[in-house]
Design a protein around this motif. Structure first.
Motif, short mmCIF file in Angstrom:
data_model
loop_
_atom_site.label_atom_id
_atom_site.label_comp_id
_atom_site.label_asym_id
_atom_site.label_seq_id
_atom_site.Cartn_x
_atom_site.Cartn_y
_atom_site.Cartn_z
N ILE A 1 0.84 -1.20 0.00
CA ILE A 1 0.00 0.00 0.00
C ILE A 1 0.88 1.25 0.00
O ILE A 1 0.78 2.10 -0.88
N TYR B 1 -6.02 5.35 1.11
CA TYR B 1 -5.17 5.27 2.31
C TYR B 1 -4.22 6.47 2.36
O TYR B 1 -3.89 7.05 1.35
N TYR C 1 -4.48 -6.36 7.22
CA TYR C 1 -3.41 -5.40 6.97
C TYR C 1 -2.18 -5.78 7.78
O TYR C 1 -2.26 -6.04 8.98
#
Lengths: 113, 114
Positions: free
Chosen positions: A46, A64, A89
């Motif tokens: 990410i 994000y 996550y």
């Protein structure tokens, strides 16, 4: 040594809510990473950081945000939670850019309904 | 772009049997190669890694892997599986000096029958 610590372990959010996933490491590693893991898809990066004050996007950054004000902490922010962000996550850290393995936390399981 | 393929989504073996998990990668140069293991509810833990030199590398928990450049493969092996090896295994590839470009395979889930 605690290694990489992630909090919370589990969280349920409603669509549109916001939250911050916390990650802290006590190994003085410069490099830190946030991954999401979806069933049958492996891990996708990410965001990552190469040191305090420096962050960059990974493969799936949309939705994000991150910050890195200290070497130890690397929080991940979800501003407007969507069902597509339901995932596990993982935060990870490493001392360098390739030779050393990543040290992973135990993950945060997030459900958005 | 580099990619990693783990052809087997799920493998079941009997305790004491041998194990081979396959990993193929697509990358121009010899990358850094890793195998990670994930036990249920846990993060990933490094089993072994290859950067250069001897193409047969030893890891923790009795695992080994062999790098075959001609086949672009990095298969993981264990001669005798224990029930505690039941987990999910991930092959990962990164260009040298580029951990932010680490690419993971989709994983192989290992079930061990008693």
């Amino acid at each position: 040594n605690a290694g990489v610590t992630q909090t919370p372990k589990f969280r349920i959010l409603k669509i549109g809510q916001s939250m911050t996933l916390q990650c802290a490491q006590d190994m003085n590693h410069n490099y830190m990473y946030w991954y999401r893991q979806d069933p049958g898809m492996g891990l996708k990066l990410i965001y990552y950081s190469v040191g305090a004050g420096i962050t960059d996007k990974g493969e799936v950054p949309n939705g994000y945000n991150v910050s890195r004000s200290t070497t130890e902490d690397f929080p991940l922010r979800l501003e407007l939670a969507a069902p597509s962000q339901t995932s596990v996550y993982f935060c990870a850290s490493s001392p360098d850019r390739g030779y050393s393995p990543l040290h992973f936390g135990n993950g945060t399981r997030l459900t958005v309904t | 772009a580099q990619s990693v393929t783990q052809p087997d989504i799920h493998i079941t073996v009997s305790e004491g049997a041998s194990l081979e998990l396959r990993c193929n990668y697509s990358y121009g140069a010899t990358p850094y190669l890793f195998w990670y293991v994930q036990s249920p509810g846990q993060g990933l833990q490094l089993l072994l890694k290859y950067f250069s030199g001897d193409t047969l590398v030893q890891g923790i928990k009795g695992f080994e892997a062999e790098f075959k450049r001609s086949q672009s493969s990095f298969n993981l092996r264990k001669p005798s599986v224990h029930w505690s090896d039941a987990a999910e295994y991930f092959c990962a590839v990164a260009p040298q000096g580029g951990s932010e470009k680490l690419v993971f395979g989709k994983g192989t889930k290992l079930t061990v029958n008693p």
